[in-house]
Design an enzyme around this catalytic site. Structure first.
Site, PDB file in Angstrom:
ATOM      1  CE1 TYR A 144      -3.843   2.370   1.142  1.00  0.00           C
ATOM      2  CE2 TYR A 144      -1.944   3.595   1.923  1.00  0.00           C
ATOM      3  CZ  TYR A 144      -3.273   3.547   1.574  1.00  0.00           C
ATOM      4  OH  TYR A 144      -4.025   4.684   1.656  1.00  0.00           O
ATOM      5  CD  GLU A 181      -6.025   4.471  -0.987  1.00  0.00           C
ATOM      6  OE1 GLU A 181      -6.302   5.109   0.040  1.00  0.00           O
ATOM      7  OE2 GLU A 181      -6.814   3.702  -1.547  1.00  0.00           O
TER       8      GLU A 181
END
Ligand code: GDP
Ligand code: MN
Length: 377
Positions: free
Chosen positions: A101, A185
């Site tokens: 992530y 993101e």
């Protein structure tokens, strides 16, 4: 303004971040052709502006073009958290060794940007963040200095990511700063079995204040009312914004509604929405407003806060009484009427004596009652 995954993917590619080859389609037939061009083994992904598509069944692998067509047909009929799936993106399937992530977000409280990175990316990132906060690195990024190569290596090391991810971290910062984004993101950023670092999913939120500088995303490409309740409210001409809480709020005048949100928050509850019914609080407008607020499943109580001016409170009270004829009230409703003809308005509601309606003469009192009722629900 949030971008669709395929738009985020396009921005990543323009800034030199590796992404899978992909095509966007709106039918099963087109999916079959796209899958063929992409080599047969694909992932079919719902294009909706909400997270958790994988868990909702909106991301599926397909082994060949015929399977891709069937999968696309199924996903195109889905509704994910109130978002109907109108298009799917087909992407060449990657063989994944590890999922990471990485992201940057504006931290308003700290007045700076934050790099957030974890070696435990993928669909369980929320659980990881909640149960193993140490597995998620959070590093402030000075917006003027940005993410230099050194800074990128620092972020990768802090999160335990392989050093090869530093290039993506530096480029992702360029996406944020050059494209006027408030959030970028990548989840998952993957290491493939053949050793490549590829961005498999992306979320980008652009700064609406910079819309004029990013005309290509504003021009018809976006649905400003991606939230279904906001779309319904807009169709009824209401000034409604969905929020995260449980106290539904209806008021007249943007300033009064804003202060009502603050007072409810001050009582320890969270507003479920902003809804300004404006000056002409007629029965129809009140009925439309109540029906939108009550169809929000998160709403546990509703607060109507009206200061009568040109529209007198007795007219507003009549509006509420008439609205109760057409809208089935399922949650407690707290009404505060003040200003022009307030006493007459209150008498009208008292006479109606609806078991779920109560009145308060002050804004503080009304907010406290609505907050308690929501808490008790
Ligand atoms: P989200 O659930 O909305 O975040 O959708 P994602 O695009 O992140 O996909 C969810 C999950 O599907 C990812 O975490 C991966 O595990 C899996 N996935 C997505 N693309 C691929 C792929 O190309 N190959 C494989 N094996 N899995 C994939
Ligand atoms: Mn994802």
């Amino acid at each position: 303004m949030d971008l669709y995954e395929h738009q985020a993917r396009q921005l990543f590619a323009e800034h030199g971040i590796a992404v899978p080859r992909a095509e966007v389609v709106d039918s099963a037939g087109a999916a079959q052709g796209a899958a063929t061009r992409l080599g047969g083994r694909v992932v079919v992904k719902a294009q909706v502006k909400t997270g958790g598509r994988g868990k909702a069944g909106g991301v599926k692998t397909a082994a060949d073009p015929a399977a891709a067509a069937l999968t696309a047909r199924r996903i195109l009929g889905m509704d994910i958290k109130g978002h109907p799936v109108r298009t799917v993106m087909l992407a060449e399937q990657m063989d994944i060794e590890a999922e990471f992530y990485v992201g940057y977000v504006l931290d308003r409280a700290a007045g700076t940007f934050l790099a957030i990175a974890s070696a435990e990316g993928g669909m369980e990132i929320e659980e990881v963040a909640a149960n193993h906060p140490d597995a998620v690195a959070r590093i402030p990024v000075d917006p003027v200095e940005g993410v230099t190569d050194d800074k990128a290596r620092e972020i990768a090391a802090a999160a335990g990511l392989p050093p090869e991810t530093a290039g993506v971290l530096a480029r992702l910062w360029q996406v944020l700063s050059r494209e006027d984004a408030l959030l970028v993101e990548v989840n998952p950023l993957v290491l493939t079995t053949d050793g490549r670092i590829v961005a498999l999913d992306g979320k980008v939120t652009l700064d609406d204040n910079a819309r004029f500088r990013q005309p290509r995303w504003s021009a018809g490409a976006d649905d400003p009312h991606a939230d279904p309740l906001e779309a319904e409210a807009a169709a009824k001409g209401l000034n409604y914004v969905k929020l995260d809480g449980e106290v539904g709020i209806i008021g007249n005048g943007a300033g009064l509604v804003m202060s009502t949100l603050d007072v409810v928050a001050g009582c320890g509850a969270r507003p479920a929405n902003f809804l300004d019914i404006g000056g002409g609080a007629s029965a129809r407008v009140m009925a439309d407003g109540l029906s939108v607020v009550l169809s929000d499943p998160d709403v546990a109580s509703v607060l109507v806060n009206v200061f009568g001016g040109i529209t007198a409170c007795d007219a507003v009270a009549e509006g509420i009484v008439q609205a109760l004829e057409t809208v089935r009230l399922t949650k407690p409703l707290v009404v505060r009427l003040d200003g022009n003809n307030a006493a007459r308005g209150r008498a009208i509601l008292d006479a109606r004596a609806h078991p779920l309606v109560q009145q308060s003469t002050t804004m503080d009192g009304a907010a406290l009652s609505a907050a308690r009722l929501a808490d008790a629900a």
